[in-house]
Motif scaffolding. Structure first.
Motif, PDB file in Angstrom:
ATOM      1  N   UNK A  46       0.733  -1.250  -0.099  1.00  0.00           N
ATOM      2  CA  UNK A  46       0.074  -0.025   0.097  1.00  0.00           C
ATOM      3  C   UNK A  46       0.851   1.208  -0.033  1.00  0.00           C
ATOM      4  N   UNK A  47       2.172   1.102   0.712  1.00  0.00           N
ATOM      5  CA  UNK A  47       2.792   2.200   0.489  1.00  0.00           C
ATOM      6  C   UNK A  47       3.352   2.667  -0.960  1.00  0.00           C
ATOM      7  N   UNK A  48       3.638   1.676  -1.369  1.00  0.00           N
ATOM      8  CA  UNK A  48       4.144   1.946  -2.980  1.00  0.00           C
ATOM      9  C   UNK A  48       3.027   2.201  -3.987  1.00  0.00           C
ATOM     10  N   UNK A  49       1.661   1.974  -3.705  1.00  0.00           N
ATOM     11  CA  UNK A  49       0.537   2.277  -4.633  1.00  0.00           C
ATOM     12  C   UNK A  49      -0.159   3.346  -4.357  1.00  0.00           C
ATOM     13  N   UNK A  50      -0.134   3.709  -2.938  1.00  0.00           N
ATOM     14  CA  UNK A  50      -0.873   4.859  -2.746  1.00  0.00           C
ATOM     15  C   UNK A  50      -0.163   5.947  -2.710  1.00  0.00           C
ATOM     16  N   UNK A  51      -0.758   7.432  -2.267  1.00  0.00           N
ATOM     17  CA  UNK A  51      -0.243   8.502  -2.268  1.00  0.00           C
ATOM     18  C   UNK A  51       0.516   8.726  -0.930  1.00  0.00           C
ATOM     19  N   UNK A  52       1.368   9.764  -0.705  1.00  0.00           N
ATOM     20  CA  UNK A  52       1.812   9.970   0.460  1.00  0.00           C
ATOM     21  C   UNK A  52       1.171   9.896   1.865  1.00  0.00           C
ATOM     22  N   UNK A  53      -0.182  10.369   1.817  1.00  0.00           N
ATOM     23  CA  UNK A  53      -0.958  10.279   2.931  1.00  0.00           C
ATOM     24  C   UNK A  53      -1.677   9.008   2.933  1.00  0.00           C
ATOM     25  N   UNK A  54      -1.280   8.085   2.232  1.00  0.00           N
ATOM     26  CA  UNK A  54      -1.711   6.695   1.897  1.00  0.00           C
ATOM     27  C   UNK A  54      -3.125   6.480   2.121  1.00  0.00           C
ATOM     28  N   UNK A  55      -3.909   7.431   1.329  1.00  0.00           N
ATOM     29  CA  UNK A  55      -5.401   7.405   1.160  1.00  0.00           C
ATOM     30  C   UNK A  55      -5.944   6.464   0.336  1.00  0.00           C
ATOM     31  N   UNK A 115     -12.044   9.639  14.054  1.00  0.00           N
ATOM     32  CA  UNK A 115     -11.737   9.028  12.677  1.00  0.00           C
ATOM     33  C   UNK A 115     -12.217   7.671  12.750  1.00  0.00           C
ATOM     34  N   UNK A 116     -13.268   7.091  12.389  1.00  0.00           N
ATOM     35  CA  UNK A 116     -13.833   5.783  12.477  1.00  0.00           C
ATOM     36  C   UNK A 116     -13.311   5.269  11.241  1.00  0.00           C
ATOM     37  N   UNK A 117     -12.603   4.201  11.087  1.00  0.00           N
ATOM     38  CA  UNK A 117     -11.902   3.556  10.066  1.00  0.00           C
ATOM     39  C   UNK A 117     -10.659   4.339   9.556  1.00  0.00           C
ATOM     40  N   UNK A 118      -9.738   4.641  10.413  1.00  0.00           N
ATOM     41  CA  UNK A 118      -8.645   5.818  10.403  1.00  0.00           C
ATOM     42  C   UNK A 118      -7.752   5.075   9.211  1.00  0.00           C
ATOM     43  N   UNK A 119      -7.645   3.964   8.882  1.00  0.00           N
ATOM     44  CA  UNK A 119      -6.543   3.412   7.911  1.00  0.00           C
ATOM     45  C   UNK A 119      -5.099   3.642   8.296  1.00  0.00           C
ATOM     46  N   UNK A 120      -4.310   4.050   7.440  1.00  0.00           N
ATOM     47  CA  UNK A 120      -2.824   4.233   7.953  1.00  0.00           C
ATOM     48  C   UNK A 120      -2.584   5.588   8.549  1.00  0.00           C
ATOM     49  N   UNK A 121      -3.847   6.409   8.948  1.00  0.00           N
ATOM     50  CA  UNK A 121      -3.439   7.651   9.823  1.00  0.00           C
ATOM     51  C   UNK A 121      -3.080   9.120   9.111  1.00  0.00           C
ATOM     52  N   UNK A 122      -3.304   8.936   7.518  1.00  0.00           N
ATOM     53  CA  UNK A 122      -3.249  10.066   6.742  1.00  0.00           C
ATOM     54  C   UNK A 122      -4.063  11.239   7.123  1.00  0.00           C
ATOM     55  N   UNK A 123      -5.489  10.951   7.282  1.00  0.00           N
ATOM     56  CA  UNK A 123      -6.270  11.932   7.752  1.00  0.00           C
ATOM     57  C   UNK A 123      -6.162  12.471   8.887  1.00  0.00           C
ATOM     58  N   UNK A 124      -5.862  11.505   9.901  1.00  0.00           N
ATOM     59  CA  UNK A 124      -5.547  12.190  11.334  1.00  0.00           C
ATOM     60  C   UNK A 124      -4.347  13.053  11.006  1.00  0.00           C
ATOM     61  N   UNK A 179       3.382   7.298  11.769  1.00  0.00           N
ATOM     62  CA  UNK A 179       2.877   8.575  11.077  1.00  0.00           C
ATOM     63  C   UNK A 179       2.793   9.619  12.099  1.00  0.00           C
ATOM     64  N   UNK A 180       1.877   9.219  13.067  1.00  0.00           N
ATOM     65  CA  UNK A 180       1.469  10.585  14.129  1.00  0.00           C
ATOM     66  C   UNK A 180       2.029  10.575  15.283  1.00  0.00           C
ATOM     67  N   UNK A 181       3.458   9.915  15.449  1.00  0.00           N
ATOM     68  CA  UNK A 181       4.121  10.010  16.781  1.00  0.00           C
ATOM     69  C   UNK A 181       4.090  11.237  17.580  1.00  0.00           C
ATOM     70  N   UNK A 182       4.391  12.262  16.535  1.00  0.00           N
ATOM     71  CA  UNK A 182       4.899  13.489  17.344  1.00  0.00           C
ATOM     72  C   UNK A 182       3.396  14.484  17.408  1.00  0.00           C
TER      73      UNK A 182
END
Length: 382
Positions: A127-136, A173-182, A209-212
């Motif tokens: 998914x990192x290779x297929x999706x955009x930088x925010x992994x949407x 965020x219900x169903x937050x995926x890989x945290x891009x929207x968060x 992704x959201x560590x900081x």
């Protein structure tokens, strides 16, 4: 005498071939034709398999290398415009699957975790290779965008602006995926985000992704949520809820939303109300999924919310899926050893079939904004 002529003669003698040819002719699709949307048959048993097994036979025979098509997206676009899917026979297993969906809760607490394990846990490398930088992993907003990355960033901004996010607010965020929207909402709008997923792989990457940031990512069933938030968003998750749980879903959202809050639902939608699930998609891509209709959403939200805005940009999903397909194929040399050729055929079939379905307007993409009733109404950006 050419081998292609011999093959054509042998096909002509096949009862299943004649039925298939007559169906495909309605869509302008030729067997062993010269157009990019035509199908090239490698195994003559293809015709019987598809006529007897329907959608599942069509998809599995492609995975098995029984047929090829230069542009699967064009094939499905034409086939769905001609409504060939409604003419395929329903296999006994399909009938049983529909009956099971009506009689049992395929998205129960226990079964809800299956899609996380079967699909979203496939691998963050993929998914990192297929999706955009925010992994949407949902539809981009292409109104002014010209790249996948800009379309997904525009979609994230559209969501945040519709929710009228402001610094200090809390967002669920219900169903937050890989945290891009968060990540986007916390960084750009200064909100505190709680994300929920049923995928261990998604949770792991989202936390990194959201560590900081002021973001918490939970591995949890949405039904266990019990905390008040200023805003709630759900992107690409409602498709996994199932009709038997729609009332529960909206009850959970209502329970967790403050009286003056807003809720945005972003989901794929079906044109017709049905419990039917495509058997190939159900088996290989999204187990136990079910696409909601307008009626499903209208009836489920009625006891709880005012519907402030309903926005359809389903045509943009075609472009999103084709961009994913291009990136997937470009990245394939890095993935081939781990995933194998059959997976490649499965995944490209899935992406192109869905692109064709959105292009034919057989599927929709909705963003719906709900409230408990905004006093002066809303001006929702589109």
């Amino acid at each position: 005498m050419s081998s292609s002529f011999i093959e054509e003669v042998s096909f002509e003698e096949n009862h299943w071939y004649r039925i298939t040819r007559e169906m495909l002719d309605k869509a302008g699709i030729k067997i062993n034709g010269g157009q990019p949307w035509d199908i090239q048959i490698k195994n003559p048993d293809f015709f019987k398999r598809v006529m007897q097994e329907g959608s599942l036979g069509l998809g599995e025979s492609y995975m098995d290398g029984w047929w090829e098509c230069e542009r699967l997206d064009m094939f499905f676009h034409r086939a769905l415009l001609a409504k060939l899917d409604q003419q395929l026979p329903h296999h006994l297993k399909d009938t049983l699957r529909v009956a099971a969906a009506r009689l049992t809760n395929l998205q129960s607490r226990k079964r809800a975790w299956l899609v996380g394990k079967e699909h979203y846990d496939l691998g963050n490398d993929l998914f990192s290779l297929m999706l955009d930088p925010f992994m949407q992993y949902s539809c981009g907003w292409w109104k002014t965008a010209d790249t996948l990355a800009s379309a997904q960033e525009a979609k994230l901004k559209l969501i945040c602006d519709k929710l009228q996010l402001a610094p200090g607010m809390t967002l669920l965020d219900i169903g937050c995926g890989w945290g891009g929207l968060a990540q986007f909402a916390a960084q750009r709008y200064g909100v505190r985000v709680t994300g929920v997923t049923i995928s261990a792989e998604q949770q792991k990457l989202a936390i990194e992704r959201c560590a900081d940031l002021d973001v918490t990512i939970l591995l949890e069933d949405y039904r266990d949520l019990n905390e008040q938030f200023d805003r709630i968003v759900s992107v690409g998750m409602f498709e996994h809820v199932g009709p038997k749980n729609y009332a529960t879903y909206f009850n959970v959202v209502e329970r967790n939303l403050k009286p003056d809050g807003l809720f945005l639902l972003h989901c794929i939608g079906a044109n017709k109300t049905s419990d039917h699930v495509d058997p190939w998609i159900d088996k290989y891509i999204f187990p136990n999924g079910c696409l909601p209709s307008v009626r499903h959403i209208a009836e489920a939200h009625e006891p709880y919310f005012v519907m402030e805005d309903w926005h359809n940009f389903g045509a943009d999903y075609d472009r999103t899926l084709m961009a994913w397909n291009e990136r997937f194929l470009t990245a394939w040399p890095q993935l081939a050893e781990k995933y194998g050729e059959r997976f490649k055929r499965m995944f490209t079939y899935y992406l192109n079939a869905c692109a064709g379905a959105f292009r034919a307007r057989d599927l929709q993409l909705w963003q719906v904004v709900f409230s408990h009733g905004v006093a002066d109404g809303m001006r929702v950006p589109h």
